[in-house]
Scaffold this motif. Structure first.
Motif, short mmCIF file in Angstrom:
data_model
loop_
_atom_site.label_atom_id
_atom_site.label_comp_id
_atom_site.label_asym_id
_atom_site.label_seq_id
_atom_site.Cartn_x
_atom_site.Cartn_y
_atom_site.Cartn_z
N LEU A 195 38.62 51.97 37.01
CA LEU A 195 39.93 51.43 37.39
C LEU A 195 40.42 50.34 36.44
N PRO A 196 39.59 49.36 36.05
CA PRO A 196 40.10 48.35 35.10
C PRO A 196 40.57 48.94 33.78
N LEU A 197 40.05 50.11 33.38
CA LEU A 197 40.46 50.73 32.13
C LEU A 197 41.79 51.48 32.27
N ILE A 198 41.96 52.20 33.40
CA ILE A 198 43.16 53.03 33.53
C ILE A 198 44.34 52.29 34.14
N ASN A 199 44.10 51.19 34.84
CA ASN A 199 45.21 50.49 35.50
C ASN A 199 46.28 50.01 34.53
N PRO A 200 45.94 49.40 33.38
CA PRO A 200 47.01 48.99 32.46
C PRO A 200 47.85 50.15 31.93
N MET A 201 47.29 51.36 31.92
CA MET A 201 48.01 52.50 31.37
C MET A 201 48.92 53.17 32.38
N VAL A 202 48.50 53.26 33.65
CA VAL A 202 49.28 54.04 34.63
C VAL A 202 49.84 53.19 35.77
N GLY A 203 49.24 52.04 36.06
CA GLY A 203 49.74 51.20 37.13
C GLY A 203 49.11 51.50 38.48
N GLU A 204 49.31 50.54 39.42
CA GLU A 204 48.67 50.63 40.73
C GLU A 204 49.21 51.79 41.57
N LYS A 205 50.51 52.07 41.47
CA LYS A 205 51.10 53.13 42.30
C LYS A 205 50.50 54.49 41.96
N VAL A 206 50.34 54.79 40.68
CA VAL A 206 49.77 56.08 40.26
C VAL A 206 48.32 56.19 40.74
N ILE A 207 47.57 55.10 40.61
CA ILE A 207 46.17 55.11 41.07
C ILE A 207 46.11 55.34 42.57
N LEU A 208 47.02 54.69 43.32
CA LEU A 208 47.07 54.88 44.77
C LEU A 208 47.35 56.34 45.11
N CYS A 209 48.32 56.95 44.44
CA CYS A 209 48.65 58.35 44.72
C CYS A 209 47.50 59.29 44.35
N ILE A 210 46.82 59.02 43.23
CA ILE A 210 45.66 59.83 42.85
C ILE A 210 44.56 59.70 43.90
N GLY A 211 44.32 58.46 44.37
CA GLY A 211 43.32 58.24 45.40
C GLY A 211 43.64 58.97 46.69
N LEU A 212 44.93 58.98 47.08
CA LEU A 212 45.33 59.69 48.30
C LEU A 212 45.21 61.20 48.13
N LEU A 213 45.55 61.71 46.95
CA LEU A 213 45.34 63.14 46.68
C LEU A 213 43.87 63.51 46.79
N ALA A 214 43.02 62.65 46.23
CA ALA A 214 41.57 62.90 46.32
C ALA A 214 41.09 62.84 47.76
N SER A 215 41.66 61.93 48.55
CA SER A 215 41.25 61.82 49.96
C SER A 215 41.64 63.06 50.75
N ILE A 216 42.77 63.66 50.40
CA ILE A 216 43.18 64.91 51.06
C ILE A 216 42.18 66.02 50.74
N ALA A 217 41.83 66.15 49.45
CA ALA A 217 40.84 67.16 49.05
C ALA A 217 39.48 66.88 49.69
N TYR A 218 39.12 65.60 49.74
CA TYR A 218 37.84 65.17 50.33
C TYR A 218 37.74 65.62 51.78
N ALA A 219 38.80 65.34 52.57
CA ALA A 219 38.79 65.70 53.99
C ALA A 219 38.84 67.22 54.18
N LEU A 220 39.62 67.92 53.37
CA LEU A 220 39.73 69.37 53.52
C LEU A 220 38.41 70.07 53.19
N PHE A 221 37.73 69.63 52.11
CA PHE A 221 36.44 70.23 51.78
C PHE A 221 35.43 69.99 52.89
N TYR A 222 35.43 68.78 53.45
CA TYR A 222 34.52 68.50 54.56
C TYR A 222 34.87 69.34 55.78
N GLY A 223 36.16 69.34 56.16
CA GLY A 223 36.57 70.03 57.37
C GLY A 223 36.40 71.53 57.30
#
Length: 330
Positions: free
Chosen positions: A182-210
């Motif tokens: 995160l400290p490496l990619i944050n200056p390049m993409v910003g907090e909003k993009v990281i938040l959206c990527i994290g939420l996309l990953a959480s959707i995949a995480y829950a779907l694979f589990y479920g």
């Protein structure tokens, strides 16, 4: 839900250091009771003190620590700083699991107390207060995890060793993603993009589990969790940058309060829904349906995250932005 925002405001008004010392110190006494004696009466006393300790310290330590970091770190580096905090928290969870695994049972409580005492001692001697007292004025990350463990045990017969393997995999991966990535990619993409990527990953995480169709799928899903953990530091950074310097504790306290409300309400839906679809009376065959429902909530969160317009308060705006406090002297 109620205490966290109030503690956040107290930290804004009276300083981060005394509130951190208070909340961290309350965690020592319950374990000291059990280390002293484990008879029935002392166990009851432990639960009473543990309840009081949870009221004061559960969530508040983290939100006040985030507010402290916001005081000493410039805006552009806050996401990285918050990521280090959450990464170190993950590292300590891994360390705790290792100690519990290898320490003899009789040493667990004494070692826990010794480690708990280190924190307030360090803060007392080395932590510098960042809040300057202001003049008086007239008006001044659990249910889903439990559900997954219950589901994996019922659906695939997972035991404690397999749970430990998954937790260790997630813990080690989380340390790397939060402390290094995160400290490496944050200056390049910003907090909003990281938040959206994290939420996309959480959707995949829950779907694979479920929708897991084999016992190895949860292990693959656990690898996705190393991206999901980036949601918290990016959220803290967005909120911190949009809050004035004299409202950091209150803002982070409200975030922790919302998390507490979710932790309270989610078992009311997730527990019976999980039990229903694991039983023979399920309307259709999808044992992880409750986790699939959780992924839908993540999709809603992602939609809102995409609409966010992160704003950074200027120093002039911070001075002029004086909000009515939750507690007043009148």
């Amino acid at each position: 839900m109620v205490v966290l925002p109030l503690l956040g405001q107290l930290a804004d008004e009276h300083g981060r250091k005394p509130l951190l010392l208070l909340t961290v110190s309350t965690s020592i006494f319950p374990f000291a009771i059990l280390a002293w004696n484990q008879s029935k009466g002392f166990v009851y006393a432990y639960y009473v003190l543990r309840t009081i300790s949870y009221i004061l310290s559960q969530g508040s330590i983290f939100c006040i620590a985030i507010a402290y970091a916001a005081d000493v770190v410039e805006d552009s580096k806050r996401a990285a700083a918050f990521s280090w905090i959450t990464g170190l928290s993950s590292a300590l969870h891994v360390l705790g699991n290792l100690l519990a695994l290898f320490l003899p049972e009789k040493y667990i409580f004494p070692v826990s107390i010794a480690l708990l005492i280190i924190s307030p001692v360090y803060m007392q001697f080395f932590l510098v207060e960042t809040v300057k007292p202001a003049p008086n004025r007239d008006q001044d990350s659990a249910c889903l995890t439990w559900t997954m463990e219950y589901y994996l045990k019922a659906a695939f017969g997972f035991d404690k060793n397999q749970f430990s393997e998954i937790l260790m995999l997630v813990g080690v991966g989380s340390i790397v993603s939060q402390v290094l990535v995160l400290p490496l990619i944050n200056p390049m993409v910003g907090e909003k993009v990281i938040l959206c990527i994290g939420l996309l990953a959480s959707i995949a995480y829950a779907l694979f589990y479920g929708l897991a169709w084999a016992a190895w799928v949860p292990y693959m899903s656990a690898s996705i969790k190393v991206i999901v953990v980036l949601i918290r530091p990016s959220t803290y950074a967005i909120i911190s940058q949009a809050s004035s310097s004299n409202n950091q504790g209150k803002a982070q306290g409200f975030v922790a309060g919302v998390e507490s409300i979710a932790s309270l309400l989610s078992p009311l839906a997730m527990s019976p829904l999980t039990s229903w679809f694991l039983s023979t009376n399920a309307p259709f065959n999808c044992k992880g349906f409750s986790i699939v429902c959780a992924s839908i909530c993540m999709m809603i969160a992602l939609c809102y995250a995409c609409l966010l317009k992160p704003e950074v308060l200027s120093s002039h705006d911070s001075e002029d932005d004086i909000e009515t406090p939750l507690l007043s002297d009148s």
